[in-house]
Design a protein around this motif. Structure first.
Motif, mmCIF file in Angstrom:
data_model
loop_
_atom_site.group_PDB
_atom_site.id
_atom_site.type_symbol
_atom_site.label_atom_id
_atom_site.label_comp_id
_atom_site.label_asym_id
_atom_site.label_seq_id
_atom_site.Cartn_x
_atom_site.Cartn_y
_atom_site.Cartn_z
ATOM 1 N N PRO A 31 0.703 -1.074 -0.050
ATOM 2 C CA PRO A 31 -0.026 -0.085 0.090
ATOM 3 C C PRO A 31 0.838 1.198 0.047
ATOM 4 C CG PRO A 31 -1.026 -1.590 1.526
ATOM 5 C CD PRO A 31 0.216 -2.275 0.983
ATOM 6 N N ASP A 32 1.857 1.354 0.463
ATOM 7 C CA ASP A 32 3.002 2.452 0.869
ATOM 8 C C ASP A 32 3.477 2.703 -0.510
ATOM 9 O OD1 ASP A 32 2.468 2.669 3.285
ATOM 10 O OD2 ASP A 32 4.403 1.848 4.152
ATOM 11 N N GLU A 33 3.412 1.798 -1.451
ATOM 12 C CA GLU A 33 3.967 2.119 -2.939
ATOM 13 C C GLU A 33 2.973 2.113 -3.903
ATOM 14 O OE1 GLU A 33 6.263 -1.392 -3.487
ATOM 15 O OE2 GLU A 33 7.664 -1.087 -1.676
ATOM 16 N N SER A 34 1.747 2.141 -3.596
ATOM 17 C CA SER A 34 0.650 1.862 -4.503
ATOM 18 C C SER A 34 0.575 3.500 -5.315
ATOM 19 C CB SER A 34 -0.662 1.851 -4.040
ATOM 20 O OG SER A 34 -0.725 0.480 -3.541
ATOM 21 N N LEU A 35 0.407 4.403 -4.609
ATOM 22 C CA LEU A 35 0.519 5.959 -5.247
ATOM 23 C C LEU A 35 1.434 6.230 -6.016
ATOM 24 C CD1 LEU A 35 -0.966 8.719 -5.186
ATOM 25 C CD2 LEU A 35 0.572 9.205 -3.393
ATOM 26 N N ASP A 36 2.681 5.786 -6.056
ATOM 27 C CA ASP A 36 3.702 5.978 -6.975
ATOM 28 C C ASP A 36 3.762 5.032 -8.141
ATOM 29 O OD1 ASP A 36 4.862 8.063 -5.109
ATOM 30 O OD2 ASP A 36 6.097 6.328 -4.158
ATOM 31 N N ARG A 37 3.096 3.875 -7.808
ATOM 32 C CA ARG A 37 2.885 3.045 -9.115
ATOM 33 C C ARG A 37 1.895 3.514 -9.817
ATOM 34 N NH1 ARG A 37 1.571 -3.142 -9.382
ATOM 35 N NH2 ARG A 37 1.841 -3.345 -11.413
ATOM 36 N N ILE A 38 0.803 4.121 -9.328
ATOM 37 C CA ILE A 38 -0.340 4.278 -10.052
ATOM 38 C C ILE A 38 0.078 5.738 -10.766
ATOM 39 C CG2 ILE A 38 -2.686 5.500 -10.019
ATOM 40 C CD1 ILE A 38 -2.846 3.549 -7.027
ATOM 41 N N LEU A 39 0.747 6.691 -10.084
ATOM 42 C CA LEU A 39 1.106 8.026 -10.881
ATOM 43 C C LEU A 39 1.949 7.572 -11.880
ATOM 44 C CD1 LEU A 39 1.456 10.223 -7.891
ATOM 45 C CD2 LEU A 39 -0.488 10.507 -9.950
ATOM 46 N N GLU A 40 3.177 6.859 -11.795
ATOM 47 C CA GLU A 40 3.864 6.511 -12.851
ATOM 48 C C GLU A 40 3.163 5.800 -13.831
ATOM 49 O OE1 GLU A 40 7.449 3.022 -13.317
ATOM 50 O OE2 GLU A 40 7.156 3.845 -11.599
ATOM 51 N N ALA A 41 2.208 4.777 -13.803
ATOM 52 C CA ALA A 41 1.404 4.261 -14.731
ATOM 53 C C ALA A 41 0.695 5.089 -15.588
ATOM 54 C CB ALA A 41 0.865 3.105 -14.372
ATOM 55 N N ILE A 42 -0.082 5.832 -14.907
ATOM 56 C CA ILE A 42 -0.787 6.891 -15.600
ATOM 57 C C ILE A 42 -0.104 7.778 -16.456
ATOM 58 C CG2 ILE A 42 -2.441 9.061 -15.480
ATOM 59 C CD1 ILE A 42 -3.568 7.836 -12.826
ATOM 60 N N ARG A 43 1.038 8.279 -15.862
ATOM 61 C CA ARG A 43 2.063 9.221 -16.579
ATOM 62 C C ARG A 43 2.626 8.423 -17.907
ATOM 63 N NH1 ARG A 43 4.228 11.312 -11.212
ATOM 64 N NH2 ARG A 43 2.659 13.205 -11.007
ATOM 65 N N SER A 44 3.006 7.108 -17.825
ATOM 66 C CA SER A 44 3.488 6.454 -19.058
ATOM 67 C C SER A 44 2.505 6.215 -19.981
ATOM 68 C CB SER A 44 4.196 4.937 -18.411
ATOM 69 O OG SER A 44 4.268 4.000 -19.421
ATOM 70 N N ARG A 45 1.228 5.817 -19.593
ATOM 71 C CA ARG A 45 0.210 5.456 -20.451
ATOM 72 C C ARG A 45 -0.456 6.537 -21.043
ATOM 73 N NH1 ARG A 45 -2.965 0.862 -16.819
ATOM 74 N NH2 ARG A 45 -4.549 1.382 -18.513
ATOM 75 N N LEU A 46 -0.518 7.597 -20.680
ATOM 76 C CA LEU A 46 -0.763 8.922 -21.221
ATOM 77 C C LEU A 46 -0.109 8.959 -22.614
ATOM 78 C CD1 LEU A 46 -1.370 11.393 -18.445
ATOM 79 C CD2 LEU A 46 -3.276 10.678 -19.923
ATOM 80 N N THR A 47 1.167 8.489 -22.903
ATOM 81 C CA THR A 47 1.723 8.766 -24.077
ATOM 82 C C THR A 47 1.323 7.444 -25.078
ATOM 83 O OG1 THR A 47 3.712 7.083 -23.378
ATOM 84 C CG2 THR A 47 3.877 9.344 -22.979
ATOM 85 N N ASN A 48 0.547 6.763 -24.745
ATOM 86 C CA ASN A 48 0.214 5.459 -25.683
ATOM 87 C C ASN A 48 -1.116 6.040 -26.667
ATOM 88 O OD1 ASN A 48 1.477 3.670 -24.425
ATOM 89 N ND2 ASN A 48 -0.048 2.924 -23.101
ATOM 90 N N ASP A 49 -1.046 5.498 -27.875
ATOM 91 C CA ASP A 49 -2.094 5.891 -28.851
ATOM 92 C C ASP A 49 -3.522 5.300 -28.195
ATOM 93 O OD1 ASP A 49 -2.734 3.573 -30.441
ATOM 94 O OD2 ASP A 49 -0.439 3.797 -30.884
#
Length: 190
Positions: A123-141
């Motif tokens: 749980p302590d790592e969830s926020l960082d993982r979610i934010l990292e994934a959203i930012r990364s996936r925003l570059t997808n078509d």
């Protein structure tokens, strides 16, 4: 030394395991449970209609297969049932704002909620993982993201279903999962 007669062995009542209860449940109850795992009527009907399952692995394989067959409309229905992930209560407000802003950007770009399966992420790592994934996936078509979101939905459904049916109690006692990220800790939801 002689012993007296022994008492017959104590037998525990034959209580159904959660999979047996799921297999024997009326169709509407099984579908309701399945809708807590993935909010797609077609998926829940398909998985429920193929009961009984001999074991959990067979059920999870059927759930995966049904999820792979989701049409774009089915996927839109399932994505509409997902919500922002729950953050721990002690998360600072800036994190909530960052997550809300990232989610809004994602929804504006792709037209649906962001979903991610966190599995055993602490749980302590969830926020960082979610934010990292959203930012990364925003570059997808959009097509690439549709494929990724479909896979994340499938993984979420599988994780939620496994959580329900591996539990010690009957599946009806489980509450629906909340948020799009935590199949390991069902809590009252929508």
């Amino acid at each position: 030394m002689t012993r007296g007669p022994t008492l017959p062995a104590h037998r525990l009542p034959n209580l159904p395991n959660p999979l047996d209860a799921f297999n024997a449940a009326p169709a509407d109850e099984a579908r309701a449970l399945l809708l807590h795992c993935l909010r797609s009527l077609r998926w829940s009907h398909r998985v429920a209609d193929h009961r009984p399952y001999p074991d959990l692995d067979s059920l999870l394989a059927a759930a995966d297969e049904a999820a792979y067959d989701l049409s774009p409309a089915d996927m839109a229905e399932a994505l509409a049932g997902e919500s922002l992930p729950e953050l721990p209560e002690d998360t600072y407000s800036a994190a909530h704002m960052a997550l809300s802003a990232a989610q809004a950007a994602y929804e504006a770009r792709f037209g649906h909620a962001f979903v991610i399966y966190l599995g055993d992420t602490h749980p302590d790592e969830s926020l960082d993982r979610i934010l990292e994934a959203i930012r990364s996936r925003l570059t997808n078509d959009p097509e690439e993201e549709r494929v990724i979101a479909a896979d994340e939905l499938r993984r979420l459904a599988r994780g939620r279903l496994g959580t329900y049916l591996r539990g010690a109690g009957q599946y009806r006692s489980a509450a629906p999962p909340r948020g799009a990220t935590s199949p390991n800790a069902p809590a009252p939801g929508k």
